[in-house]
Design a protein around this motif. Sequence first.
Motif, PDB file in Angstrom:
ATOM      1  N   LYS A  98       1.955  -5.624   0.249  1.00 26.45           N
ATOM      2  CA  LYS A  98       3.408  -6.291   1.290  1.00 26.45           C
ATOM      3  C   LYS A  98       3.952  -5.855   2.240  1.00 26.45           C
ATOM      4  N   ILE A  99       3.856  -4.161   2.830  1.00 25.90           N
ATOM      5  CA  ILE A  99       4.375  -3.335   3.191  1.00 25.90           C
ATOM      6  C   ILE A  99       4.648  -4.549   4.945  1.00 25.90           C
ATOM      7  N   PRO A 100       6.153  -3.927   5.250  1.00 28.84           N
ATOM      8  CA  PRO A 100       5.924  -5.002   6.427  1.00 28.84           C
ATOM      9  C   PRO A 100       5.472  -4.304   7.785  1.00 28.84           C
ATOM     10  N   THR A 101       5.410  -3.294   8.151  1.00 25.70           N
ATOM     11  CA  THR A 101       5.203  -2.615   8.653  1.00 25.70           C
ATOM     12  C   THR A 101       3.566  -1.359   8.981  1.00 25.70           C
ATOM     13  N   ARG A 102       2.556  -1.802   9.264  1.00 26.13           N
ATOM     14  CA  ARG A 102       1.388  -0.768   9.039  1.00 26.13           C
ATOM     15  C   ARG A 102       0.607  -0.370   9.740  1.00 26.13           C
ATOM     16  N   THR A 103       1.050   1.200   9.966  1.00 23.07           N
ATOM     17  CA  THR A 103       0.286   1.841  10.715  1.00 23.07           C
ATOM     18  C   THR A 103      -0.882   2.367  10.885  1.00 23.07           C
ATOM     19  N   GLY A 104      -1.774   2.658  11.927  1.00 27.14           N
ATOM     20  CA  GLY A 104      -3.014   3.502  11.814  1.00 27.14           C
ATOM     21  C   GLY A 104      -3.391   3.444  12.741  1.00 27.14           C
ATOM     22  N   TRP A 105      -4.805   4.043  13.015  1.00 31.24           N
ATOM     23  CA  TRP A 105      -5.371   4.465  14.178  1.00 31.24           C
ATOM     24  C   TRP A 105      -6.622   3.295  13.852  1.00 31.24           C
ATOM     25  N   THR A 106      -7.071   2.633  15.401  1.00 33.15           N
ATOM     26  CA  THR A 106      -8.308   1.783  15.833  1.00 33.15           C
ATOM     27  C   THR A 106      -9.598   2.378  14.257  1.00 33.15           C
ATOM     28  N   GLY A 107     -10.218   1.727  13.591  1.00 35.21           N
ATOM     29  CA  GLY A 107     -11.005   2.074  12.733  1.00 35.21           C
ATOM     30  C   GLY A 107     -12.020   1.061  12.094  1.00 35.21           C
ATOM     31  N   GLU A 108     -12.288   0.858  10.963  1.00 39.21           N
ATOM     32  CA  GLU A 108     -12.954  -0.168  10.484  1.00 39.21           C
ATOM     33  C   GLU A 108     -13.014  -1.432  10.623  1.00 39.21           C
TER      34      GLU A 108
END
Length: 344
Positions: A102-112
């Motif tokens: 439940k981490i408020p901001t979750r960042t990453g590239w488009t993936g599966e």
Amino acid sequence: MKKILIIGPSWVGDMVMSQSLYRELKQQHPDSSIDVLAPAWCKPILSRMAEVDNAIEMPLSHGDVKLAERYKIGKSLRTKGYTHAYVLPNSAKSALIPFFAKIPTRTGWTGESRYGLLNDIRPNKKAFTFMAERYVALAHPKAEMRDSSSLGGLTNIPWPVLQLDNTLVRATANKFNLGLELPVVGLCPGAEFGPAKKWPTAHYAELTKLLIDNGYQVWLFGSQKDAETTSDIILQQPDTHQDKIVSLAGKTSLEEAVDLLSLCQYVVSNDSGLMHVAAAVGCHVIGIYGSTSPSYTPPLTDQVDIINTDIECRPCFKRECPLGHLRCLKEISPTSVLRKIIHA
């Protein structure tokens, strides 16, 4: 204050390059804390990164989904108070733990199929040329990150720098009875990815003889899987050269390899994790590229020579040569590599 969880990569080279992101985050938010969730083998690398506060061991192997266990891990992290997560692998399963935490901001590239698991998703990964740029771009607002020019190019981002303790380095050299009377060239003849990255063993053997003839000693690095290759290199040397070459493959821990690589004036390496380690500890790196390309994962150092052929079929990014000839590596001569050292 930002409290950050990084879901780290699973390859040595990628883990080294991921430090560019950690350094960028620390520059932007000096008071932030950074924890990295990664496989156990990563701890020796992460322990040498000044920006990392804690390395959290990922108990699941690279291919495991195990949804219930990922939920348990995520739930256990809720008490840590993380405000941001950065997910570096591209898989959906790698985004599950920050979601369950439940981490408020979750960042990453488009993936599966990661929509929903990530709530700060970046769609334009291929607009960034280099892997290190892709990592660093995640530290900036999405609206500002159009392509590589948004970062000012590869030379404008922080490069990996692994910390060294000189006392520990000397102790490691003493442990393996390694002297420094002669300048050292390190050779890294292995490649976990596959044979299409491996310069021929016979070429490494010839280069070893030429180096010793020119006043160098040679240290051979690698994992236990590379021990047969390094033994072959040694067996091809004349008796007069045996006291100037040593195989460390399978004998050192990763942390010891970091220390010993830092004592090498030059490191000749296939496109491998140890190549990136050598760059991050200040060696002059000579990177030999076969099926892969320095246009994506170059060693990040000012002291570098890249050697590759220009035949029409490379880079193919295959584990094995699809045409069966491996010309992209066989046509790189040992003398061409030697010239990068004795004329540097």
